[in-house]
Design an enzyme around this catalytic site. Structure first.
Site, PDB file in Angstrom:
ATOM      1  N   ASN A 271      -1.336  14.092   8.017  1.00 38.49           N
ATOM      2  CA  ASN A 271      -1.854  13.858   6.662  1.00 38.49           C
ATOM      3  C   ASN A 271      -0.730  13.455   5.710  1.00 38.49           C
ATOM      4  OD1 ASN A 271      -3.988  15.485   8.051  1.00 38.49           O
ATOM      5  ND2 ASN A 271      -4.973  15.279   6.062  1.00 38.49           N
TER       6      ASN A 271
ATOM      7  N   PHE B 230       0.355  -2.132   8.826  1.00 33.36           N
ATOM      8  CA  PHE B 230      -0.357  -1.091   8.071  1.00 33.36           C
ATOM      9  C   PHE B 230      -1.711  -1.573   7.565  1.00 33.36           C
ATOM     10  CE2 PHE B 230       4.144  -0.078   7.143  1.00 33.36           C
ATOM     11  CZ  PHE B 230       4.181   1.264   7.458  1.00 33.36           C
TER      12      PHE B 230
ATOM     13  N   LYS C 184      -9.401   1.973   5.053  1.00 33.79           N
ATOM     14  CA  LYS C 184      -9.042   3.320   5.493  1.00 33.79           C
ATOM     15  C   LYS C 184      -9.907   4.447   4.930  1.00 33.79           C
ATOM     16  CE  LYS C 184      -5.658   4.147   1.875  1.00 33.79           C
ATOM     17  NZ  LYS C 184      -4.330   4.643   1.533  1.00 33.79           N
TER      18      LYS C 184
ATOM     19  N   LYS D 233      -9.247   2.695  14.884  1.00 29.96           N
ATOM     20  CA  LYS D 233      -7.906   3.104  15.336  1.00 29.96           C
ATOM     21  C   LYS D 233      -7.899   3.286  16.860  1.00 29.96           C
ATOM     22  CE  LYS D 233      -6.052   3.163  11.215  1.00 29.96           C
ATOM     23  NZ  LYS D 233      -5.154   2.059  10.827  1.00 29.96           N
TER      24      LYS D 233
ATOM     25  N   ARG E 295      -4.502  21.517   7.686  1.00 30.06           N
ATOM     26  CA  ARG E 295      -4.009  20.195   8.059  1.00 30.06           C
ATOM     27  C   ARG E 295      -2.483  20.213   8.133  1.00 30.06           C
ATOM     28  NH1 ARG E 295      -8.622  20.008   8.676  1.00 30.06           N
ATOM     29  NH2 ARG E 295     -10.160  18.430   8.119  1.00 30.06           N
TER      30      ARG E 295
ATOM     31  N   SER F 116      -3.564   6.965  13.697  1.00 28.00           N
ATOM     32  CA  SER F 116      -3.933   8.177  12.966  1.00 28.00           C
ATOM     33  C   SER F 116      -4.284   9.294  13.938  1.00 28.00           C
ATOM     34  CB  SER F 116      -5.165   7.872  12.104  1.00 28.00           C
ATOM     35  OG  SER F 116      -5.741   9.065  11.621  1.00 28.00           O
TER      36      SER F 116
ATOM     37  N   SER G  47      -6.255  -6.015  -1.858  1.00 26.17           N
ATOM     38  CA  SER G  47      -7.623  -5.514  -2.011  1.00 26.17           C
ATOM     39  C   SER G  47      -7.602  -4.024  -2.338  1.00 26.17           C
ATOM     40  CB  SER G  47      -8.434  -5.765  -0.737  1.00 26.17           C
ATOM     41  OG  SER G  47      -7.849  -5.122   0.373  1.00 26.17           O
TER      42      SER G  47
ATOM     43  N   ASN H  32      -9.139  12.057  -0.615  1.00 27.13           N
ATOM     44  CA  ASN H  32      -8.205  12.981   0.041  1.00 27.13           C
ATOM     45  C   ASN H  32      -7.784  14.098  -0.894  1.00 27.13           C
ATOM     46  OD1 ASN H  32      -7.279  10.022   1.414  1.00 27.13           O
ATOM     47  ND2 ASN H  32      -7.823  11.707   2.757  1.00 27.13           N
ATOM     48  N   LEU H  33      -7.380  15.197  -0.291  1.00 34.57           N
ATOM     49  CA  LEU H  33      -7.102  16.415  -1.059  1.00 34.57           C
ATOM     50  C   LEU H  33      -5.959  16.239  -2.072  1.00 34.57           C
ATOM     51  CD1 LEU H  33      -7.590  19.436  -1.530  1.00 34.57           C
ATOM     52  CD2 LEU H  33      -5.929  19.886   0.295  1.00 34.57           C
TER      53      LEU H  33
ATOM     54  N   TYR I 269     -14.163   4.182  10.883  1.00 31.56           N
ATOM     55  CA  TYR I 269     -12.732   4.047  10.608  1.00 31.56           C
ATOM     56  C   TYR I 269     -11.910   4.553  11.796  1.00 31.56           C
ATOM     57  CZ  TYR I 269      -8.172   5.696   9.209  1.00 31.56           C
ATOM     58  OH  TYR I 269      -6.823   5.972   9.204  1.00 31.56           O
TER      59      TYR I 269
ATOM     60  N   GLY J 215       0.816  -1.215   0.000  1.00 28.25           N
ATOM     61  CA  GLY J 215       0.000   0.000   0.000  1.00 28.25           C
ATOM     62  C   GLY J 215       0.850   1.266   0.000  1.00 28.25           C
TER      63      GLY J 215
END
Ligand code: UDP
Length: 339
Positions: A178, A80, A84, A152, A230, A124, A34, A198-199, A148, A10
């Site tokens: 982030n 990890f 998410k 965590k 952020r 996170s 996945s 996400n941005l 989510y 990932g």
């Protein structure tokens, strides 16, 4: 050490594999693909000049996890693997709780059976909840605003309790702010499936022409320019933080540690857009849209605990993050190839 990296194909996992190999560790990856492409593995091998053994299965499968630990030498685990996507977690809470918790239980049980006592967990800053005090320090109370985030919080609690039950354990939870950016080669990066949530990946896809324009979710927050603030951290700095945490806990005597990994600097959505325009030389068309449900105005770390205890500092600027994201996006406009 020989380090098992779950979710090693990932986004953050793959960058951490590179840093681990550079630091002299051996790596074994487990990933069910996945939400990752198998082609990432060949790129990791090319960049590191080493073969990366990969086990392709879902860690919620207890028997396969046991088989992996029985057949591989493993000194430490970096975990990890997990679902998410915040929005998806609201729509499919049971899938999120079951996948993220069961995979962790399966790993912890296999670790116990095979006397593997060192674990770094991918947590996170979302565990600081809806109304955090800023900058965020590790001792703030934890909560969440979506399933989510709750996974965590819950896994951190499980790890804290497990660590308290056995003082030979060396566990760290790393609270990421982030993560953005890409490997400096432009060959490894973030490759979200479908429309990015996400941005930074959304901005990158606008720059490369895959999307027409960005929606800026709210310009009436109590922040300097009204847009969300952020703490963006370069994924390579984040990867280095995992190696530092692994080295630190394995040399120490503390069963459970928690560290923020952030820069300590807040950057607004409009500042990200401007930085990306500078990096890419392309305009980023955007429109102001309503606030996104569940968003907070501002989030940034107090990273001083990681700075002093790990000797780790984020080194890269928002311009570095945008330049590396752009190199990855322009070299791989459609992400990783299928084969
Ligand atoms: N954001 C935005 N448009 C997008 C995606 C995100 O304006 O298409 C904003 C979002 O409201 C937040 C910031 O960008 O202020 C970072 O959002 P992201 O989803 O990347 O991270 P998170 O909200 O989880 O911190």
């Amino acid at each position: 050490m020989r380090v098992l990296v779950s979710g090693g194909a990932g986004y953050i996992g793959s960058h951490t594999v590179i840093r681990l190999v550079e630091a002299g560790h051996d790596v074994v990856v487990v990933d069910d693909f996945s939400n990752a492409k198998p082609t990432v593995v060949g790129r990791l091998e090319a960049l590191t000049g080493t073969s990366v053994p990969v086990h392709s299965f879902d860690l919620t499968d207890v028997d396969k996890t046991e088989h992996l630990f029985a057949n591989e030498t493993i000194d430490a685990v970096i975990h990890f693997a997990g679902f998410k996507a915040v929005g998806e977690s609201v729509a499919k809470p049971l899938d999120y709780y079951q996948n993220n918790l069961d995979s962790t239980f399966s790993l912890l049980r296999a670790m116990r059976r095979h006397d593997v006592r060192t674990l770094v967990f991918s947590s996170s800053a979302t565990v600081y909840g809806a109304e955090p005090r800023l900058p965020m320090t590790e001792d703030l109370p934890t909560s969440a605003t979506n399933p989510y985030g709750w996974t965590k919080v819950m896994i951190e609690q499980v790890l804290t309790d497990v660590a308290a039950s056995d003082d030979r354990l060396r566990i760290a939870a790393l609270r990421y702010f982030n993560p953005v950016g890409a490997h400096v080669s432009g060959d490894i990066g973030e490759d979200p499936s479908g429309i990015p949530n996400n941005l930074m990946p959304f901005v990158a896809q606008v720059a490369v022409g895959r999307r027409e324009k960005l929606s800026v979710f709210g310009d009436d927050y109590d922040t300097p320019d009204g847009t969300g603030v952020r703490d963006y951290i370069h994924v390579d700095d984040l990867a280095a933080g995992h190696v530092a945490a692994l080295d630190r806990i394995s040399a120490g005597t503390t069963p459970m540690s928690i560290w923020n990994l952030g820069t300590g600097q807040g950057v607004s959505v409009l500042e990200v857009i401007k930085a990306f325009e500078r990096a890419s030389g392309r305009p980023i068309p955007y429109e102001i849209a309503p606030r996104r449900a569940g968003d907070i105005a501002a989030s940034y770390a107090d990273p001083s605990r990681a700075n002093s205890e790990l000797g780790w500092y984020a080194t890269k600027t928002i311009d570095d993050m945008c330049a590396d994201t752009w190199r990855w996006q322009s070299k791989n406009p459609n992400g990783y190839p299928d084969a």
